[in-house]
Write a protein that holds these residues in place. Structure first.
Motif, short mmCIF file in Angstrom:
data_model
loop_
_atom_site.label_atom_id
_atom_site.label_comp_id
_atom_site.label_asym_id
_atom_site.label_seq_id
_atom_site.Cartn_x
_atom_site.Cartn_y
_atom_site.Cartn_z
N ILE A 1 0.87 -1.19 0.00
CA ILE A 1 0.00 0.00 0.00
C ILE A 1 0.90 1.23 0.00
CG2 ILE A 1 -1.78 1.30 1.23
CD1 ILE A 1 -2.67 -1.33 2.49
N THR A 2 0.75 2.07 -1.05
CA THR A 2 1.60 3.25 -1.19
C THR A 2 0.85 4.49 -0.74
OG1 THR A 2 2.77 2.24 -3.05
CG2 THR A 2 3.00 4.63 -2.77
N THR A 3 1.40 5.17 0.26
CA THR A 3 0.82 6.41 0.76
C THR A 3 1.88 7.50 0.72
OG1 THR A 3 1.38 5.80 3.03
CG2 THR A 3 -0.81 5.18 2.24
N CYS A 4 1.56 8.66 1.27
CA CYS A 4 2.51 9.77 1.34
C CYS A 4 2.82 10.08 2.80
CB CYS A 4 1.94 11.03 0.67
SG CYS A 4 1.72 10.85 -1.12
N SER A 5 4.10 10.18 3.09
CA SER A 5 4.54 10.52 4.45
C SER A 5 5.31 11.83 4.40
CB SER A 5 5.42 9.42 5.03
OG SER A 5 4.71 8.20 5.11
N LEU A 6 5.26 12.56 5.50
CA LEU A 6 5.98 13.82 5.58
C LEU A 6 7.48 13.58 5.53
CD1 LEU A 6 4.10 15.96 8.25
CD2 LEU A 6 4.64 16.65 5.91
N CYS A 7 8.16 14.43 4.73
CA CYS A 7 9.61 14.32 4.69
C CYS A 7 10.20 14.49 6.09
CB CYS A 7 10.19 15.38 3.75
SG CYS A 7 9.90 15.02 2.00
N SER A 8 9.66 15.44 6.83
CA SER A 8 10.11 15.62 8.20
C SER A 8 9.02 16.32 8.97
CB SER A 8 11.40 16.43 8.26
OG SER A 8 11.77 16.65 9.61
N SER A 9 8.68 15.75 10.12
CA SER A 9 7.67 16.39 10.98
C SER A 9 8.31 17.36 11.95
CB SER A 9 6.89 15.31 11.76
OG SER A 9 7.79 14.55 12.55
N VAL A 10 9.66 17.47 11.86
CA VAL A 10 10.38 18.34 12.78
C VAL A 10 10.59 19.68 12.10
CG1 VAL A 10 12.48 18.67 14.13
CG2 VAL A 10 11.51 16.37 13.82
N LEU B 1 12.42 19.88 1.05
CA LEU B 1 11.41 20.15 0.03
C LEU B 1 10.95 18.86 -0.64
CD1 LEU B 1 9.78 22.22 -1.60
CD2 LEU B 1 11.68 22.32 -3.23
N ARG B 2 11.93 18.00 -0.96
CA ARG B 2 11.62 16.68 -1.54
C ARG B 2 12.54 15.66 -0.89
NH1 ARG B 2 11.19 20.32 -5.76
NH2 ARG B 2 9.11 20.34 -6.73
N CYS B 3 12.06 14.42 -0.81
CA CYS B 3 12.86 13.40 -0.14
C CYS B 3 12.41 12.03 -0.61
CB CYS B 3 12.70 13.52 1.38
SG CYS B 3 11.00 13.21 1.93
N VAL B 4 13.20 11.00 -0.25
CA VAL B 4 12.81 9.60 -0.50
C VAL B 4 12.49 8.90 0.81
CG1 VAL B 4 14.08 9.42 -2.66
CG2 VAL B 4 15.26 8.91 -0.50
N SER B 5 12.80 9.52 1.93
CA SER B 5 12.41 9.01 3.24
C SER B 5 12.50 10.17 4.22
CB SER B 5 13.32 7.86 3.69
OG SER B 5 14.60 8.35 4.01
N SER B 6 12.10 9.92 5.44
CA SER B 6 12.10 10.99 6.44
C SER B 6 13.50 11.41 6.83
CB SER B 6 11.32 10.54 7.69
OG SER B 6 11.93 9.38 8.24
N THR B 7 14.51 10.64 6.42
CA THR B 7 15.90 10.98 6.76
C THR B 7 16.76 11.17 5.53
OG1 THR B 7 16.45 8.64 6.95
CG2 THR B 7 15.79 9.78 8.97
N SER B 8 16.15 11.08 4.31
CA SER B 8 16.93 11.17 3.07
C SER B 8 16.34 12.22 2.15
CB SER B 8 16.98 9.81 2.37
OG SER B 8 17.54 8.84 3.20
N PRO B 9 16.67 13.49 2.34
CA PRO B 9 16.16 14.52 1.45
C PRO B 9 16.87 14.48 0.10
CG PRO B 9 17.69 15.48 3.01
CD PRO B 9 17.51 14.04 3.42
N THR B 10 16.17 14.86 -0.95
CA THR B 10 16.75 14.96 -2.29
C THR B 10 16.81 16.39 -2.78
OG1 THR B 10 14.60 14.59 -3.33
CG2 THR B 10 15.97 12.64 -2.92
#
Length: 1411
Positions: free
Chosen positions: A1120-1129, A1135-1144
């Protein structure tokens, strides 16, 4: 007051006697505007008067008075412009040339305009309940459909029937159009929906049935007796029945009741109530449908069945039944299911859809605005004045405000304080603790202004209307003062304080002198003083008569009002007036010193308010009480009472209800009023009546009105002529009429004539715009790792700029951007919309062209496709000018568009002069001339029509007046919506979107589908019932527009996000963005149901996100593919990322460093390293330590620099210069020193010049110098000497080897014993870059010119785009290249198009689509 009224009457009558074209009369003398009313902006040099008055330099004088408005003027009785009375909503001013008219719009009309070549007034928009027919709003009077061609009613509304053989009386009233349909549609019987006469009914209204009448004695004929009856209510006989056949048989009961048939024909059917809250049932024990709208559901138990309320379960919205119990299926808003499917209440301030049940408690993920989430369970209000807030500590005990409301600011403690607490009247401000003061204002409250330093909101100075402010240290400066004040040094001082006249209303100060601009009421402005009006009447009546227009010294009149007697200027400064009659010739004034007397002759009579005394008219008694003198009448507001003695008693009325005068013979009221003896007051006559005896009759109508007697009484109606000429008759007509010239005289005739099925203005029948919007494709894309704006590239850390696109010619902006992969590079160019890439610049695409390129052979600019209204001929877009097809061999038109014919006699001359703004091919004359017969589709000549346009029919001239264009007929419009017809009385086929109606009138017409309430939103429809049928028959809908589906003959809107759907509301296509198609449930689901998702799709029954919004990334768990916040902090700046700890990609002004987004500290830094800072710089800068510096920072003349040895990249690193600019040399201390002041030196060192500039030749020089060791060193330098004039290279003074550009070389040898050879440079022709002797032949041209025929001409003159070695290289658009010369490509007059080799190259050109 009385004398002012009399003066008004006098002036009016005398103007009429002079034949002036006026609307009414003039106002009485009026006070100035201001002071006693409302403050006005102070004029600079003129007075300001009330509406209807003008300033004559001394006093406000009355303009011409017009009905329903007022005039503006600059002289007494004048009218410069007319203005409507703002209190009359139907008032409108129409202007025709220099003439304007104040008109009251007729009932039903919203906007007047000029029609029929400005000869009549028409309406352009009607109110509800009116039809717009021939520019006239016709009252519907129960007509449902008007024939816009004949001006008659085609069909009536439900409840009325159409009278076929009606006799319509020709009405002469100007408002006849309000009564046209009164006798056409007659009322049916009560409660009858469709009928054909007034005594029978075809169909009764809903809930009624037809019952024949038993007693027929009241009917007039046996035929009527057989069909007579009435519509009776079903419920009157069968309670709660809403549809029945007769008094005993019910077809349908109302909701909540069930039907029971009668046991036999002698009994009635019955409607029995269902159980409570049941909408439909078959008996009282069960229910088929409960009231689901109000959340009732059918509950079956062993003891009792019922419609149970879902909300009886706490917090439940909808429910189901299982095992005789209610089970909640959805909670109400503000509730959420717990683990036992019980609805638990959310925090009241939790945002919608943000509440959940987790870890055995109700939790909230987001609060409503102005609240902050605490422990994921409750919402706590932000502090006072705070718009958004958050907790600043992990224990969530301290709330920190993030942003205050606009009227607050945040201090160092995080508290929100009112802006006005620091700066009075400040509405918006900012705070900076480093500033003093710390609070600055950006917006002030109403009626205050912000100072330039943003520290104060200053109010206007006292008695000031407008003002300016500067800094908070200065007070506000007034620029305009109120009445009775003048401006002095930014303050407003009273006029009286300056010792000017106490009666001044407005004054000003200039050069230390106070000047009166305007005086108070009753005073003239004269020689900077206010002079009162003459107080002693010059006719020994002791009344104040304001007969002066202007005054002179000594309060004498300098000029009189137009109605005054005597000479102008008047004798002895005395103005007399005639009170004998309205004819000045009946009065003879005699002036004696400062007084005068007026004698009436030959038959003395007096105006109202005066009585005859000998040969003079003296005023009536003006006070109540007994008449002790010779007066025989009473004046204003007094009633004459005969007796011994006669007396005057108070009337007790005010204003217009007061009598002007009364005597033994009767009473005199103002114009438009009569005296009511019962009420003892003057009351109004009927509208537009000047003189009447009572409230219902009229003796004389107002100007432009005439008396009309009808069965309903009399009325004053507008005359049909709006403008009358004494010799030509009517020249313009009132609304509802049109101008007709009969034997040279203009008459205004009635525009609508239903008896003859004719109207005065043709109706234009147009097909409706019936279109179905095609479904847009659904775009699905994945999230990019980074996205840069146009003209930028990704440098692996942030978006850096590419090189800017250069501009050429007249272009002041690049009109495009570069694509690159390195800093300030440009690998390709993309042009903006409307521009095309030509030789690496973005050129504007010519008008009419959609693709603009260079031909394959590279010789000319061409178009390969044109926009609408242009045609492609030899790769040039030529205006079509109504030509449908052009010849591909000659360029001439071969077929014209509909409504035009090929004119073989056209003038084909075209000027050869062509400019960029107006090229020659845009000047070709049209070869297609319009058919002069209106609405003709095909014609062979100006007056020969072969086919009329769709919606029109051909009518020969035997039915019409002979057309002025010489044709034998004309194309007349069919009825509205009719596509084909043979006359205007009946329709054969309708346009798409209409359906045919066959009413009992026999006049078939077309009705718009979408206007039928029962099938609203229908695109196409028809009716299958054979003619004739009732006009109220509902047609069958056949198709619906996009976003609707056809269901039970109606267009029902598709569910949300659905662009197309089937009859069962099953969606077949979704809108292009933001929705996904659920194949299983046949519906469109919004991607936004997944937080942060912008594009999605279904995988089986599972909704997956395919693209997330910025600051979100795609996260897949359990397929199941959803959208998660790049960072809640906060502060991560992803601006864009592939995970909450890997911004692009980071937010603007931040760069990507591993998994962090760090702030860019130097805008000249190209790449960064998180630990050491800047690692490389943009072009022109060098890295020093961890910062970027310019070489010129070491020395302004340094062009190359380097980091000083041994300083490396440390923070203390510094620069030294490595190379200097021309004219300077590098010293041993790494500085730049100017070359010695040697003429012509281009490069040097510390010893002297080394290289000479162009135009100079060197001679060697050797110098010796001692070095630091004491030895001698030889230094070789040069001296620079002038070549001959205009020589660029020479070896000696008189020997030139190359001349400068624009000059040619001539070598001469002198004769004599010793021959001397010299070389000189002589000028070429202007614009030549190089030439050969004797200078008359150019071999090359300067920039902007091209070599042709031995000379240089501008590129524009040569129609050349760029220059090559043999003249033009590329030709401008519209030309072709031949041996370096550009020739005109199109010449239809000579049947010429540019030919080989160009044609083959043009047709094979590769097109580039417009960006």
């Amino acid at each position: 007051m009385r004398t002012k009224i009399l003066l008004t009457i006098l002036f009016f009558s005398q103007l009429l006697s002079l034949g002036l074209a006026i609307d009414y009369t003039v106002n009485p003398v009026n006070p100035a505007q201001g002071a006693n009313t409302a403050a006005q902006a102070q004029p600079s040099n003129t007075g300001v008067c009330n509406n209807g008055f003008g300033w004559n330099g001394q006093v406000c004088v009355p303009c011409m008075q017009v009905k329903n408005g007022y005039c503006t003027c600059t002289k007494y009785g004048g009218c410069d412009t007319k203005v409507c009375d703002s209190s009359i909503p139907t008032c409108q001013v129409l202007t025709n040339g220099q003439n304007s008219y104040i008109l009251l719009r007729a009932t039903g009309c919203s906007t007047y305009a000029w029609g029929d070549s400005n000869t009549s007034v028409i309406c352009t928009q009607c109110a509800t309940g009116y039809f717009l027919v021939a520019g006239i709003c016709v009252q519907s009077n129960n007509c449902a459909q008007m024939n816009l061609v004949t001006g008659t009613c085609d069909t009536c509304v439900d409840g009325y029937y159409f009278t076929q053989n009606f006799q319509l009386q020709t009405l002469q009233s100007w408002d006849y159009f309000l009564n046209i349909n009164q006798v056409i549609c007659n009322k049916c019987l009560d409660n009858c929906k469709i009928c054909t006469s007034g005594y029978t009914c075809v169909q009764c209204n809903d809930q009624y049935y037809w019952s024949p009448t038993q007693s027929k004695s009241a009917l007039s004929s046996s035929q009527n007796d057989a069909n007579a009856g009435q519509c009776l209510a079903c419920s009157a006989n069968i309670t709660n029945c809403i549809k029945c056949q007769n008094s005993t048989v019910c077809d349908k009961c109302q909701d909540g009741y069930y039907y029971t048939a009668a046991s036999d024909q002698t009994n009635k059917d019955t409607c029995t109530k269902c159980m409570d809250h049941c909408l439909s049932c078959s008996n009282s024990d069960t229910c088929d449908t409960c009231d689901t709208v109000n959340n009732y559901i059918y509950l079956q138990t062993t003891n009792q069945n019922s419609c149970a309320l879902c909300t009886s379960i706490s917090g439940c919205q909808t429910c189901s039944t299982q095992g005789g119990q209610l089970t909640c299926t959805a909670c109400s808003t503000g509730y959420v299911f717990d683990s036992n499917n019980v609805c638990q209440k959310c925090d009241v301030n939790c945002a919608s859809n943000q509440c959940s049940y987790t870890n055995n408690q109700v939790q909230c993920s987001n609060c409503v605005q102005y609240y902050v989430l605490k422990s994921s369970t409750s919402c706590v209000a932000c502090p006072n004045g705070c718009q958004s807030c958050s907790y600043s500590d992990q224990a969530q005990t301290q709330i920190t405000c993030g942003q205050c409301f606009d009227t607050y600011y945040k201090d160092d403690n995080g508290a929100c304080l009112l802006c006005s607490s620091q700066i009075t009247n400040c509405q918006k401000c900012s705070y900076n603790s480093q500033n003093n003061p710390s609070v600055t204002c950006s917006s002030c409250s109403t009626n205050t202004k912000l100072t330039n330093d943003s520290l104060q909101c200053q109010s206007a100075p006292a008695n000031c209307l407008s003002y300016t402010v500067t800094s908070s240290t200065n007070t506000a400066q007034c620029s305009t003062c109120a009445d009775t004040y003048y401006l002095d040094g930014g303050a407003c001082l009273t006029c009286t304080s300056a010792s000017v006249d106490v009666n001044a209303l407005r004054c000003s100060k200039a050069n230390g002198t106070i000047t009166v601009i305007q005086c108070q009421n009753g005073y003239f402005l004269f020689n900077n003083a206010c002079v009162s009006a003459k107080e002693q009447n010059t006719q020994a009546t002791n009344l104040t008569l304001e007969t002066c227009l202007t005054i002179a010294t000594g309060k004498q009149c300098a000029s009189c009002l137009p109605a005054a007697l005597g000479t102008n200027p008047p004798q002895n400064g005395v103005c007399s007036y005639c009170n004998c009659s309205s004819n000045k010739g009946d009065c003879t004034p005699t002036v004696n010193g400062a007084n005068s007397s007026v004698t009436c002759s030959p038959n003395p009579t007096c105006l109202p308010g005066f009585y005859l005394n000998g040969q003079s008219c003296l005023p009536c008694q003006s006070t109540a009480g007994n008449i002790t003198g010779q007066e025989t009448c009473c004046g204003l507001g007094l009633i004459f009472k005969s007796g011994a003695p006669n007396s005057c008693t108070p009337q007790g009325a005010t204003g217009k209800q007061q009598l002007l005068a009364s005597n033994a013979s009767g009473y005199t009221c103002d114009i438009g009023y009569y005296y009511n003896t019962n009420n003892k007051a003057c009351e109004t006559c009927i509208s537009n009546c000047d003189s009447c005896a009572d409230a219902t009759t009229c003796k004389t109508c107002s100007l432009n009105y005439t008396l009309l007697k009808t069965s309903n009484g009399v009325s004053c109606v507008l005359i049909k002529c709006l403008v009358v000429d004494s010799t030509k008759g009517c020249t313009a007509c009132q609304y509802g009429f049109y101008l007709q010239n009969i034997n040279g005289i203009g008459y205004c005739l009635q525009c609508l004539s239903p008896l003859t099925n004719s109207i005065c203005r043709a109706y234009s029948n147009q097909a409706p715009n019936v279109t179905v919007t095609p479904a847009a494709s659904v775009a699905v894309s994945s999230n990019p790792s980074y996205v840069c704006a146009n003209g930028y590239y990704w440098n692996s850390q942030y978006c850096s700029p590419c090189k800017a696109v250069s501009t050429t010619g007249k272009n002041t902006s690049p009109n495009g951007y570069c694509i690159c992969s390195t800093y300030m590079d440009c690998t390709s160019i993309v042009c903006n919309t409307g521009y095309a890439l030509v030789q690496n610049t973005c050129q504007e695409i010519p008008k009419g062209c959609s693709t603009y390129v260079i031909s394959n052979d590279g010789t000319t600019l061409i178009c390969t496709a044109c926009t609408a209204s242009y045609s492609l001929i030899s790769n040039i877009c030529v205006p079509s000018q109504n030509c449908q097809q052009f010849s591909t061999t000659t360029g001439n038109c071969s077929q014209c568009a509909s409504g035009y014919y090929l004119n073989w006699q056209y003038n084909s001359f075209v000027s050869q002069v062509s400019t960029d703004a107006n090229p020659y091919f845009n000047n070709f004359p049209s070869q297609c001339s319009a058919c002069t017969i209106s609405n003709c589709m095909t014609c062979t000549g100006p007056t020969v029509c072969t086919t009329c346009q769709t919606g029109y029919f051909w009518q020969t001239s035997q039915y019409l007046q002979q057309p002025s264009n010489g044709s034998q007929g004309s194309c007349q419009p069919c009825m509205q919506g009719c596509q084909t017809c043979s006359n205007n009385q009946s329709c054969q086929t309708c346009f798409s979107g209409y359906y045919m109606v066959y009413p009992y009138s026999g006049i078939n017409y077309c009705q718009l589908c979408s206007t039928v309430a029962a099938i609203s939103n229908c695109l196409t429809c028809d009716t299958s019932q054979t003619a004739p049928h009732a006009q109220s028959l509902v047609p069958t809908c056949r198709s619906c527009p996009s976003g609707y589906y056809l269901y039970s003959g109606k267009c029902v809107i598709c569910s949300g996000g659905c662009l197309a759907c089937d009859a069962d509301n099953s969606c077949t296509q979704c809108v292009s963005q933001g929705y996904a198609y659920d194949q299983t449930n046949k519906k469109c689901v919004a991607c936004s149901t997944i937080t942060g998702c912008t594009s999605c799709s279904y995988s089986g029954t599972q909704l997956n996100c395919s693209a997330c919004a910025d600051t979100y990334y795609r996260n897949t768990n359990n397929n199941i593919t959803t959208c998660s916040l790049c960072s809640s902090v906060a502060g991560k700046n992803y601006l864009r990322c592939v995970s909450s700890t890997s911004p692009t990609q980071c937010q603007d002004n931040y760069y990507l460093n591993g998994s962090s987004c760090l702030a860019q500290t130097n805008n000249k830094c190209l790449t960064y390293d998180g630990s050491s800072g800047c690692t490389s710089c943009v072009t022109g800068y060098i890295i020093v330590g961890n910062s970027c510096q310019l070489c010129t920072s070491t020395n302004a003349q340094c062009v190359k620099c380097q980091v000083i040895a041994n300083t490396g990249s440390s923070q203390s690193a510094s620069l030294q210069c490595a190379a200097c600019t021309t004219g300077y040399y590098l010293t041993t201390s790494f500085g730049c020193t100017a070359c010695p002041n040697v003429k012509g030196c281009e490069a040097c060192n510390s010893a002297g010049c080394q290289i000479c500039s162009s135009g100079y030749y060197p001679t060697a020089v050797t110098t010796d110098s001692n070095n630091s060791t004491g030895t001698t060193t030889s230094n070789n330098t040069v001296t620079c000497n002038n070549c001959v004039s205009n020589c660029s290279i020479c070896q000696q003074a008189n020997s030139c080897t190359k001349c400068a550009d624009g000059y040619f070389l001539v070598t001469t040898t002198s004769s004599g014993t010793t021959s001397v050879t010299t070389s000189s440079c002589f000028a070429c022709q202007p614009e030549c870059q190089t030439c050969v002797a004797p200078g008359t032949t150019c071999t090359s041209c300067i920039a902007g010119y091209v070599f042709q025929n031995g000379g240089c001409v501008t590129l524009t003159q040569a129609n050349c785009y760029s220059v090559g070695t043999n003249g033009c290289d590329i030709c401008k658009y519209g030309y072709y290249l031949n041996n370096g010369v550009c020739y005109q490509c199109l010449n239809p007059q000579a049947d010429f198009l540019c030919t080989n080799p160009v044609d083959n190259l043009l047709t094979s050109a590769t097109t580039t689509q417009q960006q």
